[in-house]
Design a protein around this motif. Structure first.
Motif, PDB file in Angstrom:
ATOM      1  N   ASP A 295      -3.242 -10.801  -7.449  1.00 20.73           N
ATOM      2  CA  ASP A 295      -4.138 -10.290  -6.408  1.00 20.73           C
ATOM      3  C   ASP A 295      -4.104  -8.763  -6.292  1.00 20.73           C
ATOM      4  OD1 ASP A 295      -1.571 -10.088  -5.455  1.00 20.73           O
ATOM      5  OD2 ASP A 295      -1.895 -11.238  -3.631  1.00 20.73           O
TER       6      ASP A 295
ATOM      7  N   LYS B 261      -5.029  -4.285  -2.992  1.00 20.10           N
ATOM      8  CA  LYS B 261      -5.141  -5.737  -2.891  1.00 20.10           C
ATOM      9  C   LYS B 261      -6.435  -6.043  -2.142  1.00 20.10           C
ATOM     10  CE  LYS B 261      -3.544  -9.998  -0.948  1.00 20.10           C
ATOM     11  NZ  LYS B 261      -2.859 -10.654   0.176  1.00 20.10           N
TER      12      LYS B 261
ATOM     13  N   ARG C 150       8.852  -3.744  -2.755  1.00 20.14           N
ATOM     14  CA  ARG C 150       8.811  -5.134  -2.301  1.00 20.14           C
ATOM     15  C   ARG C 150       8.324  -5.221  -0.849  1.00 20.14           C
ATOM     16  NH1 ARG C 150      14.687  -7.149  -4.596  1.00 20.14           N
ATOM     17  NH2 ARG C 150      13.968  -8.045  -6.578  1.00 20.14           N
ATOM     18  N   LYS C 151       8.824  -4.341  -0.013  1.00 15.02           N
ATOM     19  CA  LYS C 151       8.432  -4.342   1.397  1.00 15.02           C
ATOM     20  C   LYS C 151       6.939  -4.098   1.549  1.00 15.02           C
ATOM     21  CE  LYS C 151       9.338  -2.016   5.809  1.00 15.02           C
ATOM     22  NZ  LYS C 151      10.110  -0.929   6.494  1.00 15.02           N
TER      23      LYS C 151
ATOM     24  N   ALA D  98       4.977  -7.125   0.391  1.00 13.99           N
ATOM     25  CA  ALA D  98       5.087  -8.201   1.374  1.00 13.99           C
ATOM     26  C   ALA D  98       4.213  -7.926   2.589  1.00 13.99           C
ATOM     27  CB  ALA D  98       6.544  -8.376   1.807  1.00 13.99           C
ATOM     28  N   GLU D  99       4.117  -6.659   2.987  1.00 18.78           N
ATOM     29  CA  GLU D  99       3.283  -6.301   4.140  1.00 18.78           C
ATOM     30  C   GLU D  99       1.815  -6.626   3.892  1.00 18.78           C
ATOM     31  OE1 GLU D  99       4.215  -2.198   4.614  1.00 18.78           O
ATOM     32  OE2 GLU D  99       5.974  -2.564   5.888  1.00 18.78           O
ATOM     33  N   HIS D 100       1.425  -6.671   2.594  1.00 18.45           N
ATOM     34  CA  HIS D 100       0.045  -7.002   2.241  1.00 18.45           C
ATOM     35  C   HIS D 100      -0.082  -8.437   1.721  1.00 18.45           C
ATOM     36  CE1 HIS D 100      -0.245  -2.613   2.430  1.00 18.45           C
ATOM     37  NE2 HIS D 100      -1.548  -2.770   2.524  1.00 18.45           N
ATOM     38  N   ASP D 101       0.991  -9.231   1.915  1.00 21.24           N
ATOM     39  CA  ASP D 101       0.994 -10.640   1.486  1.00 21.24           C
ATOM     40  C   ASP D 101       0.595 -10.808   0.028  1.00 21.24           C
ATOM     41  OD1 ASP D 101       1.725 -11.654   4.049  1.00 21.24           O
ATOM     42  OD2 ASP D 101      -0.336 -11.343   4.716  1.00 21.24           O
ATOM     43  N   SER D 102       1.089  -9.926  -0.819  1.00 21.62           N
ATOM     44  CA  SER D 102       0.756 -10.006  -2.238  1.00 21.62           C
ATOM     45  C   SER D 102       1.591 -11.074  -2.933  1.00 21.62           C
ATOM     46  CB  SER D 102       0.992  -8.658  -2.926  1.00 21.62           C
ATOM     47  OG  SER D 102       0.806  -8.768  -4.328  1.00 21.62           O
ATOM     48  N   ALA D 103       0.971 -11.701  -3.931  1.00 21.17           N
ATOM     49  CA  ALA D 103       1.673 -12.710  -4.729  1.00 21.17           C
ATOM     50  C   ALA D 103       2.523 -12.075  -5.821  1.00 21.17           C
ATOM     51  CB  ALA D 103       0.662 -13.665  -5.352  1.00 21.17           C
TER      52      ALA D 103
ATOM     53  N   GLN E  29       5.486 -10.262  -7.583  1.00 18.95           N
ATOM     54  CA  GLN E  29       6.907 -10.214  -7.265  1.00 18.95           C
ATOM     55  C   GLN E  29       7.666  -9.331  -8.254  1.00 18.95           C
ATOM     56  OE1 GLN E  29       8.450 -11.849  -4.687  1.00 18.95           O
ATOM     57  NE2 GLN E  29       6.479 -12.643  -3.963  1.00 18.95           N
TER      58      GLN E  29
END
Length: 233
Positions: free
Chosen positions: A142, A154, A209-210, A213-218, A220
């Motif tokens: 994404d 994203k 990573r933070k 995660a704040e943008h709900d990305s897949a 990793q």
């Protein structure tokens, strides 16, 4: 290097330090590379001058009277991603980590060699120039990465990365699913002759990573235990 022999465009560098002897010697070494230097003995007037003069990089002392380097960096990062190198007599890990979290690109502890600072500056510009020369869009699930614009998005929304974060993310994205040691990543992000603390990579990964995660990305960044990191996409 003689200025008439220089083929790269001249860079404009702000040196901000309350110690005149340090300002003067850094000015001498940087100008010997053919770049332009503007000196400041405090942080108060730097913000207005950034808007007016648009420097290519800042060297900031942390411990200054009035507006210190940390606060100045925080204010600059609200409107600009200009590269920043902290120099400070404070060498504790907490100060280094805090400086990087605020968006600094590098950190040198006093006393340091002016030649080492020049090398760090060159490495930053080399990395930036390389990034701008690339143009191919990179798609990661994404996430869209635009190397030429130094932009990560994203679904059209920008994920704001500092220049170091972008450099690490761009490298891992270009070599997705491949593991790299911390030392390998240090050399790729900081330059072949950088001999810094490998924990800098841990700090960068944690911050990236933070933000993902704040943008709900897949997307990793996976820890390869006992080895390093890889980007899974």
């Amino acid at each position: 290097m003689n200025k008439t022999q220089r083929v790269e465009p001249v860079k404009h560098i702000f040196v901000v330090d309350d110690e005149k002897s340090i300002r003067d010697i850094l000015k001498k070494y940087i100008e010997n590379e053919g770049d332009k230097v503007t000196l400041f003995d405090n942080g108060s007037s730097v913000l207005a001058e950034i808007t007016r003069m648009k420097p290519d990089l800042l060297v900031l002392d942390i411990m200054m009277p009035g507006v210190g380097g940390m606060e100045l960096c925080k204010q600059i990062r609200k409107t600009s991603d200009v590269p920043i190198i902290f120099v400070s007599a404070k060498g504790e890990e907490l100060d280094r980590v805090l400086g990087l979290e605020l968006g600094a690109d590098d950190y040198l502890t006093k006393p340091f060699s002016p030649r080492e600072l020049v090398v760090r500056i060159k490495n930053i510009f080399k990395r930036l120039d390389k990034g701008y020369s690339a143009s191919a869009l990179v798609k990661l699930q994404d996430i869209e990465l635009h190397p030429d614009r130094r932009l990560v998005q994203k679904e059209g929304q920008e994920i704001k990365l500092t220049s170091r974060e972008f450099a690490l993310f761009e490298f891992l994205a270009a070599h997705r699913n491949l593991p790299f040691t911390r030392d390998q990543l240090l050399q790729k992000v900081w330059g072949y002759d950088y001999t810094g603390d490998e924990r800098l990579i841990d700090d960068l990964v944690k911050r990236i990573r933070k933000k993902l995660a704040e943008h709900d990305s897949a997307v990793q960044i996976t820890t390869v235990w006992g080895y390093g990191y890889r980007l899974d996409a």
